[in-house]
Design an enzyme around this catalytic site. Structure first.
Site, mmCIF file in Angstrom:
data_model
loop_
_atom_site.group_PDB
_atom_site.id
_atom_site.type_symbol
_atom_site.label_atom_id
_atom_site.label_comp_id
_atom_site.label_asym_id
_atom_site.label_seq_id
_atom_site.Cartn_x
_atom_site.Cartn_y
_atom_site.Cartn_z
ATOM 1 N N ASN A 85 -22.342 -4.475 -23.249
ATOM 2 C CA ASN A 85 -22.904 -3.607 -22.223
ATOM 3 C C ASN A 85 -21.885 -2.566 -21.773
ATOM 4 O O ASN A 85 -20.698 -2.849 -21.703
ATOM 5 C CB ASN A 85 -23.375 -4.442 -21.028
ATOM 6 C CG ASN A 85 -24.415 -5.456 -21.445
ATOM 7 O OD1 ASN A 85 -24.986 -5.368 -22.531
ATOM 8 N ND2 ASN A 85 -24.639 -6.448 -20.605
ATOM 9 N N ASP A 87 -22.489 -0.872 -18.841
ATOM 10 C CA ASP A 87 -22.915 -0.595 -17.455
ATOM 11 C C ASP A 87 -21.865 -0.906 -16.389
ATOM 12 O O ASP A 87 -22.017 -0.508 -15.240
ATOM 13 C CB ASP A 87 -24.223 -1.356 -17.158
ATOM 14 C CG ASP A 87 -24.119 -2.858 -17.390
ATOM 15 O OD1 ASP A 87 -25.123 -3.467 -17.830
ATOM 16 O OD2 ASP A 87 -23.037 -3.433 -17.146
ATOM 17 N N HIS A 102 -18.397 -2.029 -26.644
ATOM 18 C CA HIS A 102 -19.102 -0.769 -26.926
ATOM 19 C C HIS A 102 -18.742 0.323 -25.912
ATOM 20 O O HIS A 102 -19.469 1.318 -25.769
ATOM 21 C CB HIS A 102 -20.618 -0.997 -26.949
ATOM 22 C CG HIS A 102 -21.052 -1.912 -28.061
ATOM 23 N ND1 HIS A 102 -22.298 -2.495 -28.101
ATOM 24 C CD2 HIS A 102 -20.410 -2.344 -29.167
ATOM 25 C CE1 HIS A 102 -22.390 -3.245 -29.185
ATOM 26 N NE2 HIS A 102 -21.266 -3.181 -29.844
ATOM 27 N N CYS A 110 -13.027 13.354 -24.758
ATOM 28 C CA CYS A 110 -13.178 14.733 -25.250
ATOM 29 C C CYS A 110 -13.820 14.655 -26.634
ATOM 30 O O CYS A 110 -13.281 13.985 -27.529
ATOM 31 C CB CYS A 110 -11.793 15.373 -25.318
ATOM 32 S SG CYS A 110 -11.721 16.822 -26.378
ATOM 33 N N CYS A 115 -8.852 14.537 -26.829
ATOM 34 C CA CYS A 115 -7.576 14.801 -26.158
ATOM 35 C C CYS A 115 -7.170 13.595 -25.312
ATOM 36 O O CYS A 115 -7.958 13.094 -24.514
ATOM 37 C CB CYS A 115 -7.698 16.047 -25.280
ATOM 38 S SG CYS A 115 -8.038 17.524 -26.233
ATOM 39 N N CYS A 130 -8.635 21.408 -24.058
ATOM 40 C CA CYS A 130 -9.067 22.175 -25.235
ATOM 41 C C CYS A 130 -10.386 22.916 -25.015
ATOM 42 O O CYS A 130 -10.853 23.613 -25.927
ATOM 43 C CB CYS A 130 -9.205 21.237 -26.431
ATOM 44 S SG CYS A 130 -10.641 20.158 -26.303
ATOM 45 N N GLY A 167 -28.105 -13.204 -23.628
ATOM 46 C CA GLY A 167 -28.883 -11.980 -23.458
ATOM 47 C C GLY A 167 -28.621 -10.935 -24.519
ATOM 48 O O GLY A 167 -28.586 -9.738 -24.238
ATOM 49 N N ALA A 211 -31.034 -15.434 -17.969
ATOM 50 C CA ALA A 211 -29.604 -15.718 -17.761
ATOM 51 C C ALA A 211 -29.281 -15.876 -16.278
ATOM 52 O O ALA A 211 -28.480 -16.734 -15.898
ATOM 53 C CB ALA A 211 -28.774 -14.592 -18.366
HETATM 54 N N1 APR Z 1 -32.043 -13.294 -19.639
HETATM 55 C C1 APR Z 1 -31.650 -13.628 -20.916
HETATM 56 N N2 APR Z 1 -31.986 -12.888 -22.018
HETATM 57 C C2 APR Z 1 -32.740 -11.793 -21.817
HETATM 58 C C3 APR Z 1 -33.211 -11.402 -20.528
HETATM 59 C C4 APR Z 1 -32.815 -12.215 -19.416
HETATM 60 N N3 APR Z 1 -33.187 -11.930 -18.169
HETATM 61 N N4 APR Z 1 -33.956 -10.258 -20.673
HETATM 62 C C5 APR Z 1 -33.938 -9.941 -21.999
HETATM 63 N N5 APR Z 1 -33.220 -10.863 -22.686
HETATM 64 C C6 APR Z 1 -32.897 -10.883 -24.116
HETATM 65 C C7 APR Z 1 -33.972 -10.358 -25.040
HETATM 66 O O1 APR Z 1 -34.841 -11.404 -25.428
HETATM 67 C C8 APR Z 1 -33.154 -9.838 -26.223
HETATM 68 O O2 APR Z 1 -32.926 -10.880 -27.181
HETATM 69 O O3 APR Z 1 -31.797 -9.998 -24.276
HETATM 70 C C9 APR Z 1 -31.805 -9.472 -25.591
HETATM 71 C C10 APR Z 1 -31.528 -7.977 -25.496
HETATM 72 O O4 APR Z 1 -31.395 -7.519 -26.808
HETATM 73 P P1 APR Z 1 -31.170 -5.954 -27.120
HETATM 74 O O5 APR Z 1 -32.102 -5.155 -26.307
HETATM 75 O O6 APR Z 1 -31.204 -5.809 -28.600
HETATM 76 O O7 APR Z 1 -29.703 -5.663 -26.548
HETATM 77 P P2 APR Z 1 -28.285 -6.036 -27.188
HETATM 78 O O8 APR Z 1 -28.344 -7.280 -28.008
HETATM 79 O O9 APR Z 1 -27.312 -6.009 -26.094
HETATM 80 O O10 APR Z 1 -28.057 -4.769 -28.157
HETATM 81 C C11 APR Z 1 -26.841 -4.673 -28.846
HETATM 82 O O11 APR Z 1 -27.399 -2.468 -29.597
HETATM 83 O O12 APR Z 1 -28.490 -0.559 -29.012
HETATM 84 C C12 APR Z 1 -27.241 -1.093 -29.236
HETATM 85 O O13 APR Z 1 -25.124 -0.500 -28.358
HETATM 86 C C13 APR Z 1 -26.359 -1.046 -28.005
HETATM 87 O O14 APR Z 1 -24.933 -2.773 -27.065
HETATM 88 C C14 APR Z 1 -26.206 -2.515 -27.628
HETATM 89 C C15 APR Z 1 -26.403 -3.226 -28.943
#
Ligand code: APR
Length: 231
Positions: A85, A87, A102, A110, A115, A130, A167, A211
């Site tokens: 994440n 965020d 990530h 930049c 830079c 730059c 998650g 979670a």
């Molecule tokens: N609690 C637990 N799991 C959850 C919840 C929750 N409240 N809500 C959603 N999920 C699960 C979904 O079932 C799914 O398996 O979280 C997962 C989210 O998966 P993605 O949307 O694919 O996100 P992520 O795995 O973090 O993606 C990986 O992909 O797009 C790129 O760079 C971006 O870091 C990201 C990477």
């Protein structure tokens, strides 16, 4: 070691990427917004989208899932949180030992010359060294992960006794390969996800649910039995 994905921030009101209908990639085309080529083609479109996501992340609050992991860190001698994440919510929840695999949406780079001075005019979205464009300091599709971050994540996964996958849909590499390194080194692999994933059948334990509900229970039951009241 805990690896987290967008799912842990879902209960803070932030969209995941691949959840049907609600996921960002069901609304937006990653190739138009999350690649260097997309930024080159239309820096304003990409910058505006990240500004919108940055605003969402700043408005969001860490949820009980983030807080439980910060508590877990305080309760174990060695802990590492690796997040996909961008965020910044884990840091706001108080987690210290953390790797942002990530990148982080609140930081900038930049675009043209990377830079190192980081002498940035955020209002104009320009590098003062730059004159180049500023881009979010996140990893876009087709880009390499920060070497230090990846090395720390691999080292952690190869040395941990317990590996949590929380998650994440476990489809984006190299993050999706960390559990296998942990397993190959004898670690117990525990998945927490509201849905089943490609990891579910391979994990030692897989808890189905949110979670923000499961992690506080887990931390309470393992580390704070006396405070059955609350975490
Ligand atoms: N609690 C637990 N799991 C959850 C919840 C929750 N409240 N809500 C959603 N999920 C699960 C979904 O079932 C799914 O398996 O979280 C997962 C989210 O998966 P993605 O949307 O694919 O996100 P992520 O795995 O973090 O993606 C990986 O992909 O797009 C790129 O760079 C971006 O870091 C990201 C990477």
């Amino acid at each position: 070691m805990a690896l987290t994905g967008a799912g842990i921030s879902a209960e803070s009101g932030l969209a995941t990427f691949r959840d049907a209908q609600t996921g960002l990639w069901s609304k937006f085309r990653p190739e138009e917004l999350a690649t260097a080529e997309a930024f080159q083609r239309n820096p304003t479109l990409v910058s505006d989208w990240y500004a919108w996501r940055r605003e969402q992340a700043l408005k969001a609050q860490p949820n009980p899932g983030h807080l439980a992991l910060a508590e877990m860190e305080r309760r174990v001698s060695e802990f590492l949180l690796v997040t996909q994440n961008v965020d910044g919510l884990h840091e706001r929840a108080g987690t210290k030992q953390m790797v942002e695999l990530h990148g982080n949406i609140h930081r900038f780079r930049c675009f043209e010359n990377d830079c190192s001075s980081e002498n940035f005019d955020l209002d104009k979205g320009r590098c003062r060294s730059c004159g180049g464009h500023l881009r979010p300091a996140v990893v876009w599709f087709g880009e390499m992960l920060p070497v230090d971050a990846l090395e720390s994540a691999i080292k952690g996964s190869e040395e941990c006794d317990v590996f949590f996958s929380i998650g994440t849909s476990s489809v984006v590499y190299p993050a999706a390969d960390l559990w296998r390194r942990a397993k190959n080194n004898g670690a117990i692999v525990v998945e927490i996800n509201k849905d089943s994933t490609t990891l579910t059948a391979l994990a030692d334990y897989s808890f189905r649910g949110k979670a923000g509900q499961i992690l506080p229970q887990l931390v309470r039951q393992v580390w704070i039995p006396e405070s059955a009241g609350g975490l």
